[in-house]
Each structure stands twice: as C-alpha cells, then as structure tokens.
Write a protein that holds these residues in place. Structure first.
Motif, PDB file in Angstrom:
ATOM      1  N   TYR A 668       8.185  16.224 -32.810  1.00 41.27           N
ATOM      2  CA  TYR A 668       8.295  15.233 -31.741  1.00 41.27           C
ATOM      3  C   TYR A 668       9.729  14.693 -31.638  1.00 41.27           C
ATOM      4  CZ  TYR A 668       7.658  10.725 -29.383  1.00 41.27           C
ATOM      5  OH  TYR A 668       7.771   9.653 -28.542  1.00 41.27           O
ATOM      6  N   ALA A 669      10.322  14.391 -32.792  1.00 39.90           N
ATOM      7  CA  ALA A 669      11.689  13.877 -32.809  1.00 39.90           C
ATOM      8  C   ALA A 669      12.681  14.945 -32.337  1.00 39.90           C
ATOM      9  CB  ALA A 669      12.055  13.406 -34.220  1.00 39.90           C
ATOM     10  N   MET A 670      12.464  16.184 -32.747  1.00 36.79           N
ATOM     11  CA  MET A 670      13.370  17.247 -32.324  1.00 36.79           C
ATOM     12  C   MET A 670      13.268  17.518 -30.819  1.00 36.79           C
ATOM     13  SD  MET A 670      15.154  18.057 -34.869  1.00 36.79           S
ATOM     14  CE  MET A 670      15.913  19.517 -34.172  1.00 36.79           C
ATOM     15  N   ALA A 671      12.121  17.201 -30.218  1.00 30.33           N
ATOM     16  CA  ALA A 671      11.982  17.343 -28.762  1.00 30.33           C
ATOM     17  C   ALA A 671      12.700  16.211 -28.038  1.00 30.33           C
ATOM     18  CB  ALA A 671      10.507  17.370 -28.378  1.00 30.33           C
ATOM     19  N   LEU A 672      12.704  15.015 -28.640  1.00 33.60           N
ATOM     20  CA  LEU A 672      13.366  13.872 -27.999  1.00 33.60           C
ATOM     21  C   LEU A 672      14.893  13.989 -28.067  1.00 33.60           C
ATOM     22  CD1 LEU A 672      11.269  10.732 -29.051  1.00 33.60           C
ATOM     23  CD2 LEU A 672      11.393  11.841 -26.813  1.00 33.60           C
ATOM     24  N   LEU A 673      15.428  14.598 -29.114  1.00 39.87           N
ATOM     25  CA  LEU A 673      16.879  14.681 -29.266  1.00 39.87           C
ATOM     26  C   LEU A 673      17.566  15.419 -28.114  1.00 39.87           C
ATOM     27  CD1 LEU A 673      17.369  15.232 -33.115  1.00 39.87           C
ATOM     28  CD2 LEU A 673      18.099  13.280 -31.742  1.00 39.87           C
ATOM     29  N   SER A 714      10.574  15.633 -18.009  1.00 45.12           N
ATOM     30  CA  SER A 714      10.623  16.191 -19.363  1.00 45.12           C
ATOM     31  C   SER A 714      10.232  15.140 -20.397  1.00 45.12           C
ATOM     32  CB  SER A 714      12.031  16.715 -19.660  1.00 45.12           C
ATOM     33  OG  SER A 714      12.395  17.708 -18.732  1.00 45.12           O
ATOM     34  N   LEU A 715      10.717  13.918 -20.222  1.00 42.10           N
ATOM     35  CA  LEU A 715      10.387  12.848 -21.154  1.00 42.10           C
ATOM     36  C   LEU A 715       8.895  12.530 -21.110  1.00 42.10           C
ATOM     37  CD1 LEU A 715      11.280  10.674 -23.155  1.00 42.10           C
ATOM     38  CD2 LEU A 715      11.813   9.193 -21.213  1.00 42.10           C
ATOM     39  N   ILE A 721       2.429  15.126 -24.679  1.00 44.25           N
ATOM     40  CA  ILE A 721       2.097  16.047 -25.777  1.00 44.25           C
ATOM     41  C   ILE A 721       1.935  15.289 -27.087  1.00 44.25           C
ATOM     42  CG2 ILE A 721       3.008  17.939 -27.174  1.00 44.25           C
ATOM     43  CD1 ILE A 721       4.275  19.069 -24.645  1.00 44.25           C
ATOM     44  N   ASN A 722       2.845  14.320 -27.312  1.00 47.13           N
ATOM     45  CA  ASN A 722       2.736  13.515 -28.530  1.00 47.13           C
ATOM     46  C   ASN A 722       1.442  12.704 -28.535  1.00 47.13           C
ATOM     47  OD1 ASN A 722       3.901  12.230 -31.004  1.00 47.13           O
ATOM     48  ND2 ASN A 722       3.819  10.416 -29.677  1.00 47.13           N
ATOM     49  N   PHE A 723       1.054  12.173 -27.371  1.00 42.41           N
ATOM     50  CA  PHE A 723      -0.186  11.398 -27.262  1.00 42.41           C
ATOM     51  C   PHE A 723      -1.394  12.274 -27.560  1.00 42.41           C
ATOM     52  CE2 PHE A 723      -3.733  10.001 -24.515  1.00 42.41           C
ATOM     53  CZ  PHE A 723      -3.998   8.763 -25.100  1.00 42.41           C
ATOM     54  N   LEU A 724      -1.409  13.487 -26.985  1.00 35.91           N
ATOM     55  CA  LEU A 724      -2.527  14.404 -27.237  1.00 35.91           C
ATOM     56  C   LEU A 724      -2.562  14.826 -28.698  1.00 35.91           C
ATOM     57  CD1 LEU A 724      -2.322  16.637 -24.028  1.00 35.91           C
ATOM     58  CD2 LEU A 724      -3.914  14.744 -24.498  1.00 35.91           C
ATOM     59  N   VAL A 729      -5.031  14.418 -34.176  1.00 33.29           N
ATOM     60  CA  VAL A 729      -4.958  14.014 -35.587  1.00 33.29           C
ATOM     61  C   VAL A 729      -6.014  12.966 -35.905  1.00 33.29           C
ATOM     62  CG1 VAL A 729      -3.513  12.855 -37.309  1.00 33.29           C
ATOM     63  CG2 VAL A 729      -2.534  14.610 -35.817  1.00 33.29           C
ATOM     64  N   ILE A 730      -6.174  11.978 -34.987  1.00 33.68           N
ATOM     65  CA  ILE A 730      -7.184  10.929 -35.218  1.00 33.68           C
ATOM     66  C   ILE A 730      -8.580  11.528 -35.221  1.00 33.68           C
ATOM     67  CG2 ILE A 730      -8.223   8.875 -34.200  1.00 33.68           C
ATOM     68  CD1 ILE A 730      -5.441   8.107 -33.199  1.00 33.68           C
TER      69      ILE A 730
END
Length: 740
Positions: A668-673, A714-715, A721-724, A729-730
């Motif tokens: 997730y972090a690598m996608a935001l960078l 894109s953001l 994707i992070n939300f899904l 995970v939950i």
C-alpha cells in the motif's frame, strides 16, 4: 523583378477589364533594357546653347552615337505619359459609370414601398453589392498600376542613372485624378442605400437599469489597400456619419488634437505605464481652417480588472478662450452663471464647474503646455443614439510636434498653418486606425456576428493599447522620453520613424549580437518584444513578417480555442465581396496527429494544446490581470502540499508497519509513493506550462482537467484497493476467531 511583377500583374487582371487598360509593364521594361545597353550620356546641365548641325554627344562609354533614330530617354518618357493617361482615363470612366448606376438605384428607392416588397429589397441589395464589388475591383486596379509605375520608375533610375525621373513622375502621379481623386461620395451614397434597405431608425435613449453589460474597445491597424474593403464591410451594417464640407457631404472629417504636457513628459510616462488614474489632456477641434469651437478633453485611465472603466470628459470653449484656460485666467464662475441663465440645471452646472476647475488646476500645477498634435481624417459609423456598436476609421494620420515655435507669451497655442513644418517635427503613420467600441447590455452580451466576421477577416491587425499621442511623443521627442511603446519596433512603421529623425528609439541593425549585449545594462532582462514578439503585427526588423503577416483570421480564431486549423480546411464564408470571413459554425480542425498517453495527461506534450506564433493572431487577445500570476503560484503550492502530505503518509506506513502480519501495508505504501511523486511532478509541469502561456499571453484555455482527473483517480483506486484488502483481512480474522 520583371518576371515576378509581370506574373503578379497577369494573375490579378480583372476579367471584366481585360489586359488593355493596365500598365504595359513589359514594354516599358524592354525600353529600359535597350537604354541600358546603349548607355546614354547624362544631359549637360551647364551649357545654354546647342547646335542643330553638330552630331549628338558620345554616350556614357565615350563612344559616338550611331544613329539619331535609336532609343533615347524620350521613348521612355513618351510611353510613361501615354500609360499614365490611359490609366487615368479608364479610372474616371469606371467611376462615372458607377455613379450612374448608383443614381438609378437611388431613383428606384424613391418609387417603391420597400417595407412591403421584400423581393424588390433583395434585388436592389444584390445590385448594390455588385456596384460595391466593382468599386473594390477598381481600387485594386488603381493599386496594381500604382505599384507597377513605382517599380518601373525605380528600375529606370537604377539602370539609367544619367537621367533619373522617379521623383518627377511620382509627384506627377500624386497630382493626377486617378491617385489624388477622392471618391468618398460613392461610399456615402452606398451607405445611404444600405441604410434605407435596413430601414435604420434613430434609437431612443434606453432607461433600462439592467446590471448586465459589456464594454470593450479594440484598436486595429489597417493596410492602405484594405481601407475601402473595411469601409464596405462596415457600412453594410452601420450607416456612415456624414460630415459637411465646403464641397458637399463627405464620409470623413479632419480632426486635430493638441495634447498638453510639461518638460518631463509626466503625463506621457504615466499613460505609457498605465498608472491607475493617469490622465491625458488635449484641445480638440474639427474641420479644416481656423477653429471656432475647441473642446477641452480629459481622459482618465482605469484598470478594467478593478471593475472600473476609463472615462473621457470634455467641455467646449471658444477659440479665443483657449489662452485664458492655459494661462489660468478662465472665468469659471462667470461661465457657470451664464449656463444657469441659459436654462442649464444646477446639477449640470455643478458638474461642469467641477470638471473645468480640476482641469485648470492641473494645467497650472503641472505647468502643462501644448506639446504634441495628432491630425487625421475620421470616418464614423454609427446608428444615431445607438451605443451598442460604434466604429471609427482614421486615415491620413500624422503627428506634429507643437514645440519649437514662438508662442508670443502664450498668445499662440498651435502652429501657424501657413508655415512649413520641418521633417523632424512631423511623422506620418503608414496605416489607418480602426476602432471598434462595443457596449452590449441585457441578456445578450455576444457581439453581432458581422463584427466577429470583420475581426476574423484577416484585414485587421489588433495593436493592444495603441495610442496616437504616445506614438507621436516617442518618435518626435526621442531625447525627452525615458521609455517607448512596444509597437515602435514593428517593421512596418520603421521607415516612417527614421524619416522623422526618431531612429535612436529603434533597434540598431548595424551591430552584432555581442555588441548589442554590451550596450544593454548589466543584469537587464530581455526586451518586451523578445517576450511578446507576437504582439507586433508585422514583426520586428530581425523577424520581418511584412510580406506574409495576416490579421486575425480563421486560424488564429481556432488557436484561441486551442485548436489549430490548417489553411486548407479553414471554414470560410463569403460575407463581403472579395473578403473571406471565418465562419464560427464551421469547426473542421486539421488532423495534427493523435495524442499519445503521455501527451494526453501532460499539456506540454499535447498536440491539441500546441500552437505556433504564426497561427496566433498578432495581438494580445488574452487579458491578463495581476492576480493571475499569484493564482498560478498558489495552485502550484497547493498541489505540492498534497504531494508532500501523501509522501509523508507513505513513508510513515513503511516505517511503522511490521514485516510479518502487515505485509500488505508495504504494498500500500509503495503504491502511494509514486502517486505522491506524480503530484509533485505534475504540479511543477503545469506551473511552468501555465506560466509560459501567461507570459506570452497565448489566447485560449489555460486549465488542464485531464491530469487532475488521472492523478485523483489513481489515488482513489489505491484507497479503494486498500479498503477492500482491509475488509478481506478483517473477514479472514473473524473466520479464524470463530473456528477457535
């Protein structure tokens, strides 16, 4: 050259005339060729006697003249005389025929009820259009021959220097009826016919208190050969304001304006700098001869972006009162009482007193004296009392210095018209000046279609904020001005400036680039015309576009919409005989190639946003307000701030996420960078792109909706994707917990 002009002449011969009435350029050229081969001797300017029994003198090569029947300059002069007579005769015959046709239409208009007979109206209008077309064809005929005579005379003096004659024949041409003749009566009568066909009526003063209105004023340079076409394009929609002259009614009137200044040219520099509240004071009168009534006028500049408009105020005085106004002895209180006695309201008298007092006070405090005069023939087009569209055309424009003569202690405030003017005290402007004033009110703030067509006809060269007064001061008072307007560098006015002794304000052509850089002040930026070269209608001396330049046309109008239209696909409409107009409804855009992915995102790389200065009209069509520069910087800072924020969040996630259970956080972090980096790169890119368009004032849209949409999309995609992923995970965690 001979072949080039002969081809040009042949290609432009009017079919209805045929080649016979035109200048026999080829025959005159053959005579010059034979004369140059014989090398005739120069005429003896000293001897006062001749012998008719002695042989003729030797030629310029020192060889004897073989035969008295050979070609001499007399052959050329005789042919020139016959050609001039032929052109003059044909011109007068055509004009006489046109006047007879106009008389027939005028007689017919008096016999028909045009309101109830649309067929007759259409027929008469078609006949009138045909007459106008013939008149424009005649003017083209005159210009073709006039140019031909100039070229052949120049060629004669070049190859036969012993007997130059160009000066004599040019002066003679200007004295002949086909060049000197004023055929404005044709324009006046055509205007009256069109006005009758439109059924023009004087507008009533509107009391509408609507808050919606549009005021705009634009000034254009018009080439001399296009004056009649522009006149015709306007009079088809607006009547000519007729002027009374000693010979009858004319379409133009002589206008003189004497501008007042002090030794420092304070008002000139304030007007040139467009200082808010900058004023110009002038004494104006109309007509030839000594004036009876003089108007004292004050023009006050206001910046449009502030919501205010520039103002022109004036009051009338008698000619013998001018010296009292200039000397501070004008009896304002007495004049006010006379106004009240004649029936003026108290409010009108108070307003007049305030204006007169302020002008007289400025004259004394700033020590203003007559400094510069502008003189021109003005043709006005306007429906009486209708302010929506007003057009004025100024021809024969010249500026005259009002310095350097004895005022006899203030007794004289203008030059003695009986005395000659030195060439350094007068400059003649090579173009006519067209001014279009619009004052649109109500719900429809769109200019009339014919005005847009005229602006896009290619005959108008807009010159942003052109001023006759500023031009005159900069050219005739070069020792006193600290700065000059940008248009003096235009190549089309260069010769007139040099002829008036104002060459010191021009770019020097005899210096190398290194010498020019040494002459500039250290640390000085580029000149205005290096940054705004497209503002010059015909280019400067280093980028001469005088042969190829066109006014605003279909291509430049398309460029204003960020669409470049190729010349072969320009939408054109024949609205006026002999003039191609841009049709705003035709939007065929040339295929410049499809945008790629990168160019679709970034404006710099987009073919749809590309432009060439040759496609953009030579004018400042895009108005710039000071806040635009700061708005561009603020937008850049906001985008940069968002990019840095995203980068900080991504860095924090990478730093605090564990390597085991939270492996998804790394992705997730690598996608935001890269998205945060994209925000910063895009912000810098758009800032530079928009700053370039602001600097060069390129017309068109300056926003970019695509890049923001892609980055924002894109953001949002990464967040979704992070939300899904978090939901997955939950759900997985709850499933494992329930199994336990």
């Amino acid at each position: 050259s001979k072949m080039k002009y002969k081809q040009h002449l042949t290609e432009n011969i009017a079919p209805e005339y045929g080649p016979e009435p035109y200048l026999a350029y080829g025959e005159l050229d053959d005579i010059i060729r034979q004369l140059s081969s014989k090398a005739p001797a120069s005429a003896d300017q000293v001897s006062r006697a001749v012998s008719i029994s002695a042989p003729p003198p030797t030629n310029a090569r020192g060889l004897p003249t073989m035969s008295s029947a050979e070609f001499t300059d007399e052959n050329f002069f005789s042919k020139m005389d016959s050609e001039l007579t032929k052109v003059e005769k044909h011109t007068l015959e055509v004009v006489t025929d046109l006047r007879a046709q106009i008389r027939e239409i005028e007689d017919e208009l008096q016999d028909f009820d045009l309101i109830n007979d649309q067929t007759t109206v259409d027929r008469i209008q078609a006949e009138t259009d045909a007459i106008a077309e013939k008149f424009l064809t005649l003017e083209k005929y005159v210009n073709l021959n006039f140019m031909g005579f100039h070229k052949i005379l120049k060629k004669h003096d070049k190859y036969c220097p012993g007997n130059p004659c160009k000066t004599f024949y040019v002066s003679r041409m200007h004295s002949q009826a086909w060049v000197r003749g004023d055929y404005s009566d044709v324009v006046v009568r055509l205007s009256a016919i069109y006005s009758a066909l439109r059924d023009d009526t004087a507008a009533e003063e509107s009391q509408d208190a609507s808050q919606s209105f549009l005021r705009s004023t634009a000034k254009y340079w018009i080439k001399t050969e296009d004056i009649s076409r522009v006149k015709y394009a306007v009079l088809r929609h607006l009547p000519v304001f007729l002027q009374k002259t000693s010979t009858g009614e004319s379409d133009s009137q002589l206008c003189n304006s004497v501008y007042l200044e002090n030794d420092q040219l304070e008002l000139y520099h304030n007007r040139l700098d467009k200082t808010p509240g900058a004023i110009a004071l002038r004494l104006r009168w109309y007509g030839s001869g000594d004036p009876d009534v003089v108007f004292v006028e004050r023009k006050t500049h206001r910046d449009r972006w502030t919501g205010e408009t520039s103002v022109k105020e004036r009051f009338a005085i008698k000619e013998n009162e001018v010296k009292d106004v200039l000397g501070g002895a004008y009896l304002i209180a007495q004049k006010k009482r006379e106004m009240l006695e004649k029936g003026a309201s108290q409010e009108e008298a108070d307003d007049w007193e305030l204006l007169a007092s302020e002008i007289c006070q400025v004259l004394q405090t700033k020590q203003l004296v007559p400094t510069m005069r502008t003189q021109y023939m003005r043709t006005a087009f306007q429906i009486p009392f209708d302010q929506s569209v007003r057009v004025s055309l100024d021809t024969n424009l010249c500026m005259i210095s009002e310095r350097g003569y004895d005022t006899k202690g203030g007794k004289y405030w203008r030059r003695d018209p009986s005395k000659m003017i030195n060439h350094t005290e007068i400059t003649r402007f090579p173009h006519a000046i067209l001014e279009i004033k619009l004052e649109l009110k109500g719900g429809n703030l769109v200019p009339p279609r014919w005005v847009t067509d005229l602006q896009n006809s290619g005959m108008l060269y807009e010159v942003h904020k052109f001023s006759k007064y500023i031009h005159g001061c900069s050219v005739l008072l070069p020792e006193d001005v600290r700065c000059v307007p940008y248009w003096v560098d235009d190549v089309s006015v260069r010769d007139s400036i040099i002829a008036s002794g104002g060459g010191r304000i021009l770019i020097r052509t005899d210096l190398s680039d290194g010498e020019k850089s040494k002459m500039n002040n250290a640390g000085a930026g580029p000149g205005a015309n290096q940054a705004y070269g497209h503002l010059l209608p015909f280019g400067d001396v280093e980028h001469d576009r005088s042969k190829t330049a066109m006014g605003r046309s279909a291509t430049s109008a398309a460029a204003a919409m960020d669409k470049i239209q190729t010349a072969s696909k320009q939408g054109q409409k024949k609205g006026t005989p002999g003039v191609n107009f841009y049709d705003a409804d035709d939007e065929e855009i040339g295929d410049e190639g499809e945008d790629g992915c990168c160019s679709w995102i970034f404006p710099f790389c987009s073919n749809q946003n590309s432009y060439h200065l040759s496609d953009v009209a030579p004018t400042s069509m895009q108005q710039i307000e000071p806040k635009v520069f700061f708005a561009n910087e603020r937008t850049y800072m906001h985008w940069l701030h968002q990019g840095i924020t995203l980068y900080t969040i991504a860095s924090g996630i990478l730093a605090f996420a564990s390597k085991g259970e939270e492996s998804w956080a790394h992705w997730y972090a690598m996608a935001l960078l890269p998205i945060s980096l994209g925000f910063c790169v895009y912000a810098l890119h758009v800032f530079l792109w928009r700053a370039d368009r602001i600097k060069s004032r390129v017309p068109g849209s300056w926003d970019d909706p695509r890049g923001a949409m892609i980055l924002g999309g894109s953001l949002v995609l990464v967040l979704v994707i992070n939300f899904l992923a978090k939901l997955f995970v939950i759900a997985k965690y709850n499933s494992i917990k329930s199994d336990l």
